[in-house]
Motif scaffolding. Structure first.
Motif, short mmCIF file in Angstrom:
data_model
loop_
_atom_site.label_atom_id
_atom_site.label_comp_id
_atom_site.label_asym_id
_atom_site.label_seq_id
_atom_site.Cartn_x
_atom_site.Cartn_y
_atom_site.Cartn_z
N PRO A 175 20.17 -8.74 5.42
CA PRO A 175 19.86 -8.56 6.85
C PRO A 175 20.64 -7.41 7.51
O PRO A 175 20.21 -6.88 8.52
N TYR A 218 11.00 -8.82 5.58
CA TYR A 218 10.87 -10.04 6.37
C TYR A 218 9.40 -10.41 6.58
O TYR A 218 8.98 -11.54 6.34
N GLU A 219 8.60 -9.42 7.00
CA GLU A 219 7.16 -9.68 7.24
C GLU A 219 6.44 -10.05 5.94
O GLU A 219 5.52 -10.87 5.94
N HIS A 259 15.47 -6.16 7.73
CA HIS A 259 15.48 -6.30 9.19
C HIS A 259 16.45 -7.42 9.54
O HIS A 259 16.62 -8.37 8.78
N ASN A 307 16.02 -9.78 11.39
CA ASN A 307 15.31 -11.06 11.42
C ASN A 307 15.48 -11.85 10.13
O ASN A 307 15.27 -13.07 10.11
N ALA A 362 15.34 -15.97 8.35
CA ALA A 362 14.24 -16.23 7.41
C ALA A 362 14.50 -17.45 6.54
O ALA A 362 13.59 -18.20 6.22
N GLU A 406 13.31 -20.44 8.27
CA GLU A 406 11.84 -20.45 8.33
C GLU A 406 11.22 -20.78 6.97
O GLU A 406 10.13 -21.33 6.89
#
Length: 254
Positions: free
Chosen positions: A41, A61-62, A88, A90, A94, A97
């Motif tokens: 990250p 990430y995406e 990223h 984000n 993750a 998530e």
């Protein structure tokens, strides 16, 4: 078929990202097609290869969370045969998530699978932790390079990492191998550095790379220009060390 190599050590500041960037650039200079996957990250490998992470719309990430097309996340660098999938901030969240996702340890493996045909080497820069993203990296990888800093606490924590590798080998990725232990930030003038090298060699024998990465100012200067050291100063010790490492890896894999 390309080879995926993760660079992992949960201890911070051992030179993982520096090694990833410069090994990748050296392999690319030796006419290999190389992809860096920035799975940290902090995104230092991304900025170190000249990527403006604020502008990057599609990142690792995406790809992991939103199933974005991995090819849209690939960026060019200053070296034609070297590409990067940027990270990223984000990515910090993750892991939370991913907890609800099916086969959560194998997501990165699925993301990278279609790229193995296109690259000779895919290097994954792992974050300094043994969290779910690092587990994903080790599950996706064919082998792992473990950078070890030539200092007093060098071997501290390695048993934890080796234990993690053992678990991943038995449960998730039976073909995972140790590519090698790499001594970094080595200063041959220090008796302690030589003692650490001897100790690492005694413990891990032929798994230790012949090449050591010496302490070198150019290695720490280059990333601030968004360049690997070989483009910043090809005659520097740091550039030469990583070139030697790249040649050692290529000959080992042949």
């Amino acid at each position: 078929m390309g080879k995926i190599i993760a660079l992992a050590n949960q201890k911070g500041g051992v030179g993982k990202t520096t090694t990833t960037i410069n090994l990748a650039a050296s392999l690319a200079t030796l006419e290999k097609k190389v992809l860096v996957v920035d799975a940290d990250p902090q995104a230092n490998a991304s900025s170190g290869l000249g990527i403006d992470i604020k502008q990057a719309e599609c990142t690792i990430y995406e790809c992991i969370i939103d199933h974005a097309d991995v090819r849209e996340a690939i960026h060019d660098t200053e070296i034609e045969t070297l590409k990067i999938i940027s990270s990223h901030i984000n990515l910090v969240g993750a892991e939370i998530e991913m907890l609800n996702l099916k086969n959560r340890e194998k997501i990165l493996k699925e993301v990278l699978a279609p790229l193995k045909e296109e690259f000779d080497y895919i290097l994954i820069d792992c974050s300094p932790s043994l969290g779910l993203i690092t587990i994903n990296a080790l599950t996706a990888a064919d082998s792992v390079i473990i950078p070890v800093q030539a200092e007093y606490f060098a071997l501290e924590g390695i048993s934890k990492l080796l234990n993690t590798i053992k678990i991943i080998k038995s449960k998730l990725n039976p073909s995972l191998e140790i590519e090698g232990f790499l001594l970094t930030m080595y200063d041959s003038r220090l008796r302690q550095a030589n003692q650490i090298y001897d100790e690492v060699k005694r413990h891990f024998q032929e798994l230790v790379f012949k090449t050591v990465i010496q302490r070198n100012v150019k290695l720490s200067e280059a990333p601030s220009y968004g360049l690997p050291t070989i483009l910043y100063d090809a005659d520097s010790t740091g550039a030469k060390n990583h070139m030697a490492l790249a040649k050692e890896i290529i000959s080992h894999n042949n």
